[in-house]
Design an enzyme around this catalytic site. Structure first.
Site, PDB file in Angstrom:
ATOM      1  N   HIS A 177       1.372  -1.042  -0.540  1.00 36.02           N
ATOM      2  CA  HIS A 177      -0.023  -0.217  -0.418  1.00 36.02           C
ATOM      3  C   HIS A 177       0.283   1.880  -0.269  1.00 36.02           C
ATOM      4  CE1 HIS A 177      -3.502  -2.649   1.742  1.00 36.02           C
ATOM      5  NE2 HIS A 177      -4.078  -2.254   0.484  1.00 36.02           N
ATOM      6  N   ASP A 202       0.891   4.598   1.532  1.00 42.29           N
ATOM      7  CA  ASP A 202       1.192   4.738   2.506  1.00 42.29           C
ATOM      8  C   ASP A 202       2.625   4.308   3.499  1.00 42.29           C
ATOM      9  OD1 ASP A 202      -0.413   2.988   2.913  1.00 42.29           O
ATOM     10  OD2 ASP A 202      -0.780   3.873   4.771  1.00 42.29           O
ATOM     11  N   HIS A 203       3.164   3.080   2.855  1.00 41.24           N
ATOM     12  CA  HIS A 203       4.561   2.439   3.058  1.00 41.24           C
ATOM     13  C   HIS A 203       5.710   2.017   2.790  1.00 41.24           C
ATOM     14  CE1 HIS A 203       1.525   1.095   6.666  1.00 41.24           C
ATOM     15  NE2 HIS A 203       1.030   1.007   6.002  1.00 41.24           N
ATOM     16  N   HIS A 214      -3.834  -8.046   6.138  1.00 39.98           N
ATOM     17  CA  HIS A 214      -4.709  -7.152   5.508  1.00 39.98           C
ATOM     18  C   HIS A 214      -4.661  -7.421   4.314  1.00 39.98           C
ATOM     19  CE1 HIS A 214      -4.613  -2.680   5.924  1.00 39.98           C
ATOM     20  NE2 HIS A 214      -2.957  -3.014   4.771  1.00 39.98           N
ATOM     21  N   ASP A 219       0.261  -2.852   9.034  1.00 41.63           N
ATOM     22  CA  ASP A 219      -1.529  -2.261   9.461  1.00 41.63           C
ATOM     23  C   ASP A 219      -1.904  -4.301   9.102  1.00 41.63           C
ATOM     24  OD1 ASP A 219      -0.763  -0.252   8.162  1.00 41.63           O
ATOM     25  OD2 ASP A 219      -1.793  -0.334   5.756  1.00 41.63           O
TER      26      ASP A 219
HETATM   27 ZN   LIG Z   1      -0.897   1.762   5.150  1.00 46.13          ZN
HETATM   28 ZN   LIG Z   2      -2.230  -1.401   4.102  1.00 45.57          ZN
END
Ligand SMILES: [Zn+2]
Ligand SMILES: [Zn+2]
Length: 316
Positions: free
Chosen positions: A64, A66-67, A142, A212
């Protein structure tokens, strides 16, 4: 010896002006490792005076954005800085393809070798070790494959009691004593006893990073007695249904994981953009696990021993 973690990002996927996406720098005995690399990680490193050139390796938990959206920027900047030392990157299968494609279509050739190591997200195993620590994966649950990471110091040598040491001990003998063995004479008698000349070593410390994930008790055995646990806490428990739908954890649940595992200290992060002030998340977590802190960007947290978080029951 330093074993500490600096937090660079505490937000989740939606950009905000008050938080950055996930990234942390682990400082382990003079070496620096980046854990996740959200967008803006390199400017956060500049801001908090962590030299990217010092990074020995990078651990990415999942794909994802944001990582890991900061990764291509960081790599090309390292190349602008003429890095030559190879860089190892652990991450989900597919990460090497993504980065390679980005480099290809921008006509970029890095000044250093990148050694991509694909992480198997389905099982826990040892990824890496050096003289100081080991790294194991923590399989998380996740929406896409996701692995947490467990960093554990190796056993420290026993401490020599300098005042009691005879002057004529060889380095070989000192080494044996530090490992806890007695030094024997030619007839097999103890000449120098480790129990008299050394003190017990400090306990090895550990740090776990669980990005996450939905609330999943299966990770608890792996987190048993970890000194410092970072666990995502994206939502308040009033949003449990939404947390389940999006495979995230509530602050209450993160604290339950910490409580069940008997960790020393919990840091929560990855806050939803809806919580400009994260204090309610902290209050909720502390109602279950008192020794909880809010992840704060720019703060460095030492991995150290804590009193057990649960006070013993009062006698009647
Ligand atoms: Zn995240
Ligand atoms: Zn995530």
């Amino acid at each position: 010896l330093a074993f500490q973690v600096t937090i660079l990002g505490t937000g989740s996927a939606t950009p905000t002006l008050w938080r950055n996406p996930s990234a942390q720098v682990l400082h382990a005995d003079g070496e620096y490792y980046l854990i996740d690399c959200g967008e803006g990680t390199q400017t956060q490193m500049l801001k908090y005076k962590i030299r990217p050139g010092r990074l020995q390796g990078i651990f990415i938990t999942h794909l994802h954005g944001d990582h890991y959206f900061g990764l291509i920027g960081l790599l090309t900047s390292l190349s602008l800085g003429r890095r030559t030392a190879p860089l190892r990157i652990w991450g989900p299968p597919g990460l090497a393809d993504i980065i390679t494609l980005q480099l290809k279509y921008s006509g970029s050739i890095l000044s250093f070798m990148v050694d991509f190591q694909a992480v198997d997200p389905n099982t826990s195993y040892q990824l890496f070790e050096n003289d100081y620590f080991t790294v194991h994966t923590i399989p998380l649950t996740h929406r896409v494959h996701c692995s947490g990471y467990l960093f554990r110091e190796k056993n420290h040598p026993r401490k020599l009691i300098k005042e009691l040491l005879p002057p004529d001990l060889s380095t070989e003998h000192l080494k044996r004593l530090k490992e806890g063995y007695d030094v024997l004479d030619s007839s097999g008698q103890v000449s120098f006893a480790a129990s008299q000349l050394t003190k017990p070593a400090a306990k090895p410390l550990s740090f776990a990073y669980c990005s996450d994930t939905i609330f999943d008790e299966r990770i608890v055995p792996q987190l048993k007695n970890v000194n410092l646990l970072y666990h995502e806490a994206t939502f308040l428990h009033t949003m449990l249904d939404w947390a389940n739908k999006t495979y995230h954890t509530t602050a209450l649940q993160a604290a339950q994981i910490a409580q069940m595992a008997g960790v020393g200290q919990l840091i929560i992060g990855h806050f939803s953009s809806r919580y400009k002030d994260a204090t309610p998340l902290l209050d909720e977590a502390r109602s279950v696990f008192l020794n909880t802190l809010l992840a704060t960007e720019g703060e460095t947290y030492a991995v150290t021993e804590h009193e057990t978080a649960t006070p013993p029951p009062l006698l009647p």
